[in-house]
Design an enzyme around this catalytic site. Structure first.
Site, short mmCIF file in Angstrom:
data_model
loop_
_atom_site.label_atom_id
_atom_site.label_comp_id
_atom_site.label_asym_id
_atom_site.label_seq_id
_atom_site.Cartn_x
_atom_site.Cartn_y
_atom_site.Cartn_z
CG ASP A 76 10.14 -12.95 11.45
OD1 ASP A 76 10.15 -12.04 12.29
OD2 ASP A 76 10.18 -14.15 11.76
CE1 TYR A 135 12.70 -17.39 9.46
CE2 TYR A 135 13.12 -15.56 10.98
CZ TYR A 135 12.23 -16.35 10.25
OH TYR A 135 10.89 -16.08 10.30
NE ARG A 175 4.12 -23.84 13.41
CZ ARG A 175 4.48 -23.33 14.58
NH1 ARG A 175 4.03 -23.87 15.70
NH2 ARG A 175 5.29 -22.31 14.67
N1 LIG Z 1 5.03 -18.59 13.93
C1 LIG Z 1 5.27 -17.30 14.11
O1 LIG Z 1 4.95 -16.71 15.16
C2 LIG Z 1 5.96 -16.52 13.03
C3 LIG Z 1 6.63 -15.33 13.36
C4 LIG Z 1 7.26 -14.61 12.35
C5 LIG Z 1 7.21 -15.07 11.03
N2 LIG Z 1 6.55 -16.21 10.75
C6 LIG Z 1 6.51 -16.67 9.35
O2 LIG Z 1 5.18 -17.08 9.04
C7 LIG Z 1 5.21 -18.23 8.18
C8 LIG Z 1 4.44 -19.38 8.83
O3 LIG Z 1 4.93 -19.59 10.14
P1 LIG Z 1 4.76 -21.01 10.86
O4 LIG Z 1 5.32 -20.86 12.23
O5 LIG Z 1 3.37 -21.51 10.66
O6 LIG Z 1 5.78 -21.87 9.95
P2 LIG Z 1 6.42 -23.29 10.25
O7 LIG Z 1 5.43 -24.13 10.97
O8 LIG Z 1 7.77 -23.10 10.90
O9 LIG Z 1 6.69 -23.81 8.76
C9 LIG Z 1 5.65 -23.85 7.79
C10 LIG Z 1 5.83 -24.99 6.88
O10 LIG Z 1 7.00 -24.82 6.06
C11 LIG Z 1 7.21 -26.07 5.47
N3 LIG Z 1 8.60 -26.25 5.10
C12 LIG Z 1 9.71 -26.11 5.85
N4 LIG Z 1 10.81 -26.46 5.14
C13 LIG Z 1 10.36 -26.85 3.92
C14 LIG Z 1 10.98 -27.33 2.74
N5 LIG Z 1 12.31 -27.54 2.66
N6 LIG Z 1 10.21 -27.63 1.67
C15 LIG Z 1 8.87 -27.47 1.74
N7 LIG Z 1 8.22 -27.01 2.81
C16 LIG Z 1 8.96 -26.71 3.89
C17 LIG Z 1 6.80 -27.14 6.50
O11 LIG Z 1 5.98 -28.08 5.81
P3 LIG Z 1 5.78 -29.60 6.36
O12 LIG Z 1 5.27 -29.46 7.77
O13 LIG Z 1 4.80 -30.20 5.44
O14 LIG Z 1 7.13 -30.26 6.29
C18 LIG Z 1 6.05 -26.33 7.55
O15 LIG Z 1 4.81 -26.90 7.94
C19 LIG Z 1 6.68 -18.55 7.95
O16 LIG Z 1 7.11 -17.96 6.75
C20 LIG Z 1 7.37 -17.91 9.13
O17 LIG Z 1 8.71 -17.53 8.86
C21 LIG Z 1 5.94 -16.96 11.72
#
Ligand SMILES: NC(=O)c1ccc[n+]([C@@H]2O[C@H](COP(=O)([O-])OP(=O)(O)OC[C@H]3O[C@@H](n4cnc5c(N)ncnc54)[C@H](OP(=O)(O)O)[C@@H]3O)[C@@H](O)[C@H]2O)c1
Length: 250
Positions: free
Chosen positions: A146, A159, A20
């Site tokens: 975020d 969160y 992602r």
């Molecule tokens: N997606 C969006 O639209 C959005 C919106 C607002 C903010 N954000 C922020 O942007 C960032 C990336 O978003 P995303 O949606 O790509 O994130 P995500 O897929 O929800 O999580 C990213 C990675 O975090 C790792 N993770 C979770 N818990 C963990 C733990 N206990 N120890 C180690 N690693 C851990 C996981 O690794 P594994 O898969 O290897 O377990 C996961 O692949 C995040 O900080 C999120 O809060 C995203």
């Protein structure tokens, strides 16, 4: 940072980089000449594939580190191993995150430990352990926060609190680690939908409040991270929203 082909490549550690948005950041920084430490937790296959892809593009340019960030006793070893791999560390990108609802009447201490653990505690201690290495390279930290750090998300109390803490940490560390280390944050809006089920009606109602009327892409975040690291030597302590105009309060 100006990358000089005669110098050893700079090194970036990206947490949660297997998939992602984290993987997009890894690819973007790699294209810009960085060696990449791909931290991940459970996504073994995706992490290995990404490392193979980056190493095929440039030999010996990607390295894997598997760790549950909730195991805080292991955090010093993660930084030590990352810095030791190519004898330097130039950028720490705190991207890994757990995300799920915690309605106020259902919050358990374990939710606090999980959501604050990944989104705030781990970034704080990784930054602390990385600081001497980043000071040596005049490097930087980018925290992925975020837009809901500022305006909390409904039913996501813990969160939202954790990400608000990460914004405060960004500004506090920018002050503490200046002038040698810059610390900034990127605040994504709707980029990739959560992997848990989300009704189409919820997605529609979110997008109606986005001025650009569409979700963003992981590369929108990756480009901004790259800008902050490589093209923003006079920016520290800032949070850049990348949200298609959602914060215009439409
Ligand atoms: N997606 C969006 O639209 C959005 C919106 C607002 C903010 N954000 C922020 O942007 C960032 C990336 O978003 P995303 O949606 O790509 O994130 P995500 O897929 O929800 O999580 C990213 C990675 O975090 C790792 N993770 C979770 N818990 C963990 C733990 N206990 N120890 C180690 N690693 C851990 C996981 O690794 P594994 O898969 O290897 O377990 C996961 O692949 C995040 O900080 C999120 O809060 C995203």
């Amino acid at each position: 940072m100006t990358i000089n082909k005669n110098n050893p490549p700079p090194v970036a550690l990206i947490t949660g980089a297997a998939r992602r948005i984290g993987a997009a950041i890894a690819r973007m920084l790699h294209r810009n000449g960085y060696n990449i430490i791909i931290h991940y937790s459970s996504a073994d296959n995706e992490a290995a594939q990404l490392a193979d892809e980056l190493n095929a593009a440039r030999a010996d340019s990607a390295h894997l580190e598997k760790m549950n960030l909730l195991d805080s006793a292991q955090l010093p070893a993660l930084i030590a191993s990352a810095a030791q791999r190519w004898q330097r560390l130039d950028a720490l990108i705190n991207n890994a995150s757990s995300f799920y609802p915690t309605p106020v009447d259902e919050i358990k201490e374990s939710d606090w430990e999980n959501l604050v653990g990944t989104n705030l505690k781990a970034p704080l201690f990784l930054s602390q352990y990385a600081a001497p290495h980043l000071q040596a390279t005049k490097g930087c930290i980018v925290n992925i926060v975020d837009i809901h750090a500022e305006r909390p998300m409904r039913k996501h109390v813990v969160y939202s609190v954790a990400k608000a803490g990460l914004v405060a940490l960004t500004k506090s560390l920018a002050r503490e680690l200046a002038p040698s280390v810059r610390v900034n944050a990127v605040a994504p809006g709707a980029i990739l939908w959560p992997e848990q089920d989300m009704p189409a009606s919820t997605k529609d109602s979110i997008l109606q409040r986005v001025a650009l009327q569409r979700p963003g892409e992981p590369d929108d975040i990756a480009r901004t991270v790259n800008f902050l690291i490589n093209d923003a030597p006079y920016i520290t302590g800032q949070v850049i929203p990348v949200d298609g105009g959602r914060n215009l309060n439409i």
